[in-house]
Write an enzyme that holds these catalytic residues in place. Structure first.
Site, PDB file in Angstrom:
ATOM      1  N   GLU A   1      -4.256  -5.264 -10.045  1.00 32.58           N
ATOM      2  CA  GLU A   1      -4.418  -5.682 -11.431  1.00 32.58           C
ATOM      3  C   GLU A   1      -5.851  -6.143 -11.686  1.00 32.58           C
ATOM      4  OE1 GLU A   1      -1.931  -7.900  -9.410  1.00 32.58           O
ATOM      5  OE2 GLU A   1      -1.151  -5.868  -9.373  1.00 32.58           O
TER       6      GLU A   1
ATOM      7  N   ARG B   1       2.142 -11.692   4.892  1.00 42.47           N
ATOM      8  CA  ARG B   1       3.437 -12.371   4.982  1.00 42.47           C
ATOM      9  C   ARG B   1       4.548 -11.495   5.524  1.00 42.47           C
ATOM     10  NH1 ARG B   1       1.787 -14.203  -0.354  1.00 42.47           N
ATOM     11  NH2 ARG B   1       0.314 -15.863   0.035  1.00 42.47           N
TER      12      ARG B   1
END
Length: 167
Positions: A92, A55
């Site tokens: 994560e 993005r």
């Protein structure tokens, strides 16, 4: 030129999602206007805008064109042709690796990194490490949205982060 309430307007119209910004030409223009205004006031003598996969590729070229600068890509491992430099980092939920073409940034060039979202800071931190490997000077980082509770900006210190929207 952007007006003072534009950031507030963006928060109300586009909470935590950049897709509506991309769909609305006026909103996209407003985002680039805000970034341009910030860069012109705070970052002189830049050489390149560095966009993060994927993005950052949406906002970075528009900003680079406005500023008369080049644009380079930081991509996920295995996506770029030619010789590359890479950095692995923890997510994560696992591990990832980003890379840049070896000759994309010359030593000493002053760069500004851009992405859509700053969460935990892992990807942007890895991109900063890439810039350091290439001996670039990091002027700072730009993001459309920052999720402050995840403290990603802390991970990027001493580099400064400018975010349009903070939650």
């Amino acid at each position: 030129r952007p007006h003072r309430s534009l950031s507030f307007d963006l928060i109300v119209l586009f909470p935590r999602d950049i897709c509506p910004i991309l769909k609305d030409p006026a909103a996209l223009t407003a985002v680039i206007d805000l970034f341009e205004d910030h860069v012109r006031k705070n970052h002189q003598q830049l050489d390149l805008i560095v966009g993060l996969d994927a993005r950052g590729f949406l906002f970075g070229p528009l900003l680079a064109q406005r500023l008369g600068l080049g644009f380079v890509l930081v991509r996920k491992k295995g996506k770029l042709p030619g010789t590359t430099v890479s950095v692995a980092y923890d997510l994560e939920y696992g591990k990832a690796e980003v890379e840049i073409q070896e000759d994309a940034v010359a030593p000493g060039q002053k760069v500004l990194l851009i992405d859509d979202l700053l969460a935990t800071g892992g990807t942007l931190h890895a991109a900063c490490e890439l810039m350091e490997k290439l001996q670039a000077q990091i002027a700072g980082c730009l993001v459309v949205i920052e999720l402050q509770e995840l403290k990603g900006a802390d991970k990027l210190k001493p580099h400064r982060v400018f975010s349009l929207l903070r939650y």
